[in-house]
Scaffold this active site. Sequence first.
Site, PDB file in Angstrom:
ATOM      1  N   VAL B  29       0.827  -1.211   0.000  1.00 23.79           N
ATOM      2  CA  VAL B  29       0.000   0.000   0.000  1.00 23.79           C
ATOM      3  C   VAL B  29       0.861   1.262   0.000  1.00 23.79           C
ATOM      4  O   VAL B  29       0.561   2.225  -0.707  1.00 23.79           O
ATOM      5  CB  VAL B  29      -0.984  -0.007   1.196  1.00 23.79           C
ATOM      6  CG1 VAL B  29      -1.862   1.236   1.162  1.00 23.79           C
ATOM      7  CG2 VAL B  29      -1.834  -1.270   1.182  1.00 23.79           C
ATOM      8  N   ALA B  48      -7.263  19.179  -5.486  1.00 21.91           N
ATOM      9  CA  ALA B  48      -7.062  19.578  -4.086  1.00 21.91           C
ATOM     10  C   ALA B  48      -6.839  21.078  -3.944  1.00 21.91           C
ATOM     11  O   ALA B  48      -7.049  21.646  -2.870  1.00 21.91           O
ATOM     12  CB  ALA B  48      -5.878  18.820  -3.493  1.00 21.91           C
ATOM     13  N   LYS B 118      -7.075  -1.369   9.464  1.00 23.71           N
ATOM     14  CA  LYS B 118      -8.395  -1.685  10.061  1.00 23.71           C
ATOM     15  C   LYS B 118      -8.261  -2.218  11.476  1.00 23.71           C
ATOM     16  O   LYS B 118      -9.092  -1.946  12.336  1.00 23.71           O
ATOM     17  CB  LYS B 118      -9.140  -2.718   9.221  1.00 23.71           C
ATOM     18  CG  LYS B 118      -8.267  -3.897   8.822  1.00 23.71           C
ATOM     19  CD  LYS B 118      -8.303  -4.085   7.330  1.00 23.71           C
ATOM     20  CE  LYS B 118      -6.958  -4.305   6.716  1.00 23.71           C
ATOM     21  NZ  LYS B 118      -6.831  -4.065   5.341  1.00 23.71           N
ATOM     22  N   VAL B 145     -11.328  -0.013   5.111  1.00 26.53           N
ATOM     23  CA  VAL B 145     -12.447  -0.907   4.799  1.00 26.53           C
ATOM     24  C   VAL B 145     -12.674  -0.957   3.286  1.00 26.53           C
ATOM     25  O   VAL B 145     -12.819   0.082   2.641  1.00 26.53           O
ATOM     26  CB  VAL B 145     -13.752  -0.432   5.485  1.00 26.53           C
ATOM     27  CG1 VAL B 145     -14.901  -1.382   5.140  1.00 26.53           C
ATOM     28  CG2 VAL B 145     -13.574  -0.344   6.990  1.00 26.53           C
ATOM     29  N   GLU B 203      -2.252 -14.792   2.926  1.00 27.94           N
ATOM     30  CA  GLU B 203      -0.990 -14.782   3.662  1.00 27.94           C
ATOM     31  C   GLU B 203      -0.552 -16.224   3.946  1.00 27.94           C
ATOM     32  O   GLU B 203      -1.353 -17.153   3.892  1.00 27.94           O
ATOM     33  CB  GLU B 203      -1.180 -14.071   5.012  1.00 27.94           C
ATOM     34  CG  GLU B 203      -1.762 -12.694   4.926  1.00 27.94           C
ATOM     35  CD  GLU B 203      -0.767 -11.664   4.426  1.00 27.94           C
ATOM     36  OE1 GLU B 203       0.446 -11.831   4.670  1.00 27.94           O
ATOM     37  OE2 GLU B 203      -1.196 -10.704   3.755  1.00 27.94           O
ATOM     38  N   ASP B 214     -10.217 -10.415   9.979  1.00 24.14           N
ATOM     39  CA  ASP B 214     -10.048  -9.226   9.158  1.00 24.14           C
ATOM     40  C   ASP B 214     -11.420  -8.621   8.816  1.00 24.14           C
ATOM     41  O   ASP B 214     -11.630  -7.405   8.931  1.00 24.14           O
ATOM     42  CB  ASP B 214      -9.305  -9.615   7.871  1.00 24.14           C
ATOM     43  CG  ASP B 214      -9.213  -8.468   6.885  1.00 24.14           C
ATOM     44  OD1 ASP B 214      -8.422  -7.548   7.135  1.00 24.14           O
ATOM     45  OD2 ASP B 214      -9.941  -8.488   5.874  1.00 24.14           O
ATOM     46  N   LYS B 218     -13.240  -4.847   9.943  1.00 22.83           N
ATOM     47  CA  LYS B 218     -13.875  -3.906   9.016  1.00 22.83           C
ATOM     48  C   LYS B 218     -15.340  -3.702   9.370  1.00 22.83           C
ATOM     49  O   LYS B 218     -15.859  -2.581   9.336  1.00 22.83           O
ATOM     50  CB  LYS B 218     -13.729  -4.422   7.581  1.00 22.83           C
ATOM     51  CG  LYS B 218     -12.268  -4.453   7.112  1.00 22.83           C
ATOM     52  CD  LYS B 218     -12.126  -5.318   5.856  1.00 22.83           C
ATOM     53  CE  LYS B 218     -10.698  -5.321   5.328  1.00 22.83           C
ATOM     54  NZ  LYS B 218     -10.491  -6.384   4.308  1.00 22.83           N
TER      55      LYS B 218
END
Lengths: 449, 449
Positions: B29, B48, B118, B145, B203, B214, B218
């Site tokens: 990420v 923006a 999360k 989420v 994983e 997980d 969320k």
Amino acid sequence: MRPSAGRGRGNGEYSVKPVKVGICGLGTVGGGTFNVLKRNADEISRRAGRGIEVAQIAARRPNPKVDTGSTPITADIFEVASNPDIDIVIELIGGYTLARDLVLKAIENGKHVITANKALIAVHGNELFAKAREKGVIIAFEAAVAGGIPVIKAIREGLAGNQINWLAGIINGTGNFILSEMREKGRTFEDVLQEAQALGYAEADPTFDVEGIDAAHKLTILASIAFGIPLQFDKAYTEGITRLTTADVNYAEALGYRIKHLGVARRTAAGIELRVHPTLIPADRLIANVNGVMNAVMVNGDAVGSTLYYGAGAGMEPTASAVVADVVDVVRALTTDPHNRVPHLAFQPDSLSDHPILPIAECESAYYLRIQAKDLPGVLAQVASILSDRGINIESIMQKEAEEQDGLVPMILVTHRVQEARIDDAITALEALEGVSGDVVRIRVEQLN
Amino acid sequence: MRPSAGRGRGNGEYSVKPVKVGICGLGTVGGGTFNVLKRNADEISRRAGRGIEVAQIAARRPNPKVDTGSTPITADIFEVASNPDIDIVIELIGGYTLARDLVLKAIENGKHVITANKALIAVHGNELFAKAREKGVIIAFEAAVAGGIPVIKAIREGLAGNQINWLAGIINGTGNFILSEMREKGRTFEDVLQEAQALGYAEADPTFDVEGIDAAHKLTILASIAFGIPLQFDKAYTEGITRLTTADVNYAEALGYRIKHLGVARRTAAGIELRVHPTLIPADRLIANVNGVMNAVMVNGDAVGSTLYYGAGAGMEPTASAVVADVVDVVRALTTDPHNRVPHLAFQPDSLSDHPILPIAECESAYYLRIQAKDLPGVLAQVASILSDRGINIESIMQKEAEEQDGLVPMILVTHRVQEARIDDAITALEALEGVSGDVVRIRVEQLN
């Protein structure tokens, strides 16, 4: 169960004076907006951080679905735009001309404006936005596209990191209803249109819907916020669904496609494609399965890939949902603390509720049960009696005698909704039966209507 | 075609100094976030109203998918939280402990915080939000989420007028991939899990995904923002998919259902249901047709009815899409003009583009053509040659000799994508053929991948 709309709050956290709104137009959307603001007043003020009061309504006639109580009513929309008590003017009269005059007047008087009027925004938006910036007021128009689906917010804010490649939407419920009926029931366009008019889905003059003009208004707005271009309704290509035949609907089906009336906007090196027309879509796409009066918009961004937003695209309360969300947005923008404009958990921190989380035994669901039965006819009676003793109703039952293995036959039941504790109890009893082998498999069932 | 990422803007409209962000964690990420901020820098600053500069990255090792160029890199995440130049700290290291310390430190130093974590929000959110309010900084967590789907924004803002009745989501892509494969290919849970691990969807220790932890993280977040309750992860009921058999998947199918691993939150008079478990859903629901690693969340409100939000729930750039949207939100909140926080048309009014709207003849599409042929074999060769002369390739063809009427046989073609002008030209030529009767029906085809 639900706190009454006007419930006073004893601890004074909303002692700040309420934001005052004026509603112009008390038709379907205006009436829905009034009703939602009233019914959900408590919930909404817990989110917005301030109460919201309808200080005046402009309407030429009463709406039988709305009890306006003691709210002042005028026949003159411009009175609302000039009312010094009013902070936000909600334009729900529709059309281009009078609506434009009303919005300009409201802006001129320093009011924030909320509108559900796609024609107004698509045709006069550039002018109105410039005026609003001059005067430092907000114009919000989430309800103008796809009714209750917050798709403008999704594109304008939620996908702000993306270069948008394309978007495609079913953004006219009347048209989608007609195409759905043509496909599902083999009916002709004219036949379904007449029914849609009788049901109130289509106007007496259906031109805006079936010729794609309404969809082109909405597509114009979506394309602007997706690609950062001015509103250019006059350049949209618009083709209706009036010439579609059931023959083509069926051939499309045979080839693995569905026909939908889509608004499509695509960025290319040469320019922006902006077009509304009947479109074949592979039948396994989610958007190909959006039926009836529902709307859906797909948005494809370079980072996020394809996303889809689905919901009711019109109607009294779905459209009101978007109007009221805009009201909350404006109220939140008026906060003195810009960094807490939107509360982390959506509601103001001092007004979170202590509604308890239920233990799973107190949750309610329908259930799929799979039982391995040794002697099916005998066991069935015992199973039925165990369930019925506990008030558990059976919705469907499937016995697979052909699948007998080692003398065991699977018996599959789906129950009606019931508290989980009862199912737990029933499963214990079922597993104790002589005629049942091993554990009962239990999976929850939700209808998700 | 696309402006280069760092393109200078000659007219100086963004002469305001850029907002400086620090990225902690350069994994999937973090790497995606850096790449999207860089690649879409121009587009993002047009939205923006200010440039966004990555002023520092904290990473223990380089990411081969990211060219960080001259961006300063440290191994110490706390250096970023203390960097006086940095306005926004982006926490993408994951886990509970170190991430909590980092976020607390950043808040303490007056930084705004964005996180995709999360677990952190579900377990420590109440504490972190209280600290953030004290210090007047923002914590944003859209990426926590459902990856790139802006569902937190939809519930927290877009549906703010509703009393939310329930929500239900496919919010773990790994689990949905496994269930989709079990159904479509009759494979066992263990078999698909191994493939998912090999593909990198699951994983090495798949517990968080397949046991529903997980998803429960969320769901906890979604329920809080829907119902206005504090985060209560410890009270969520969690059941995994490890015990699901292909037998039950098939029986469900025979009964008209699909099995999905859902997070469900429902408001009842007694309290809130908060539960993650395998669930049978009627096969014709849109959410029942969300397959593979995709996510979708249904939200039902008292005004809007049922809505659905669909997209990629994980992955490098989809998750980055949500992180960057939060960056834009924070930058917009820092504007000196709160009433123009979000530009009307998403992009700043002085930076709308003049990218032209293309006339329909220059748009590109695939096409469905229906031709009424008098003498099929002869006409087919002529049709094929007319199309091929114009560079139009045929994807599929269907001839319905059985449907011959009045000596006419319908011939249906689907073409590959081509500019509309060529199809217009081809249709003119087709209609001029001796062996073709009447107008050629033309409907556009879009794949919408």
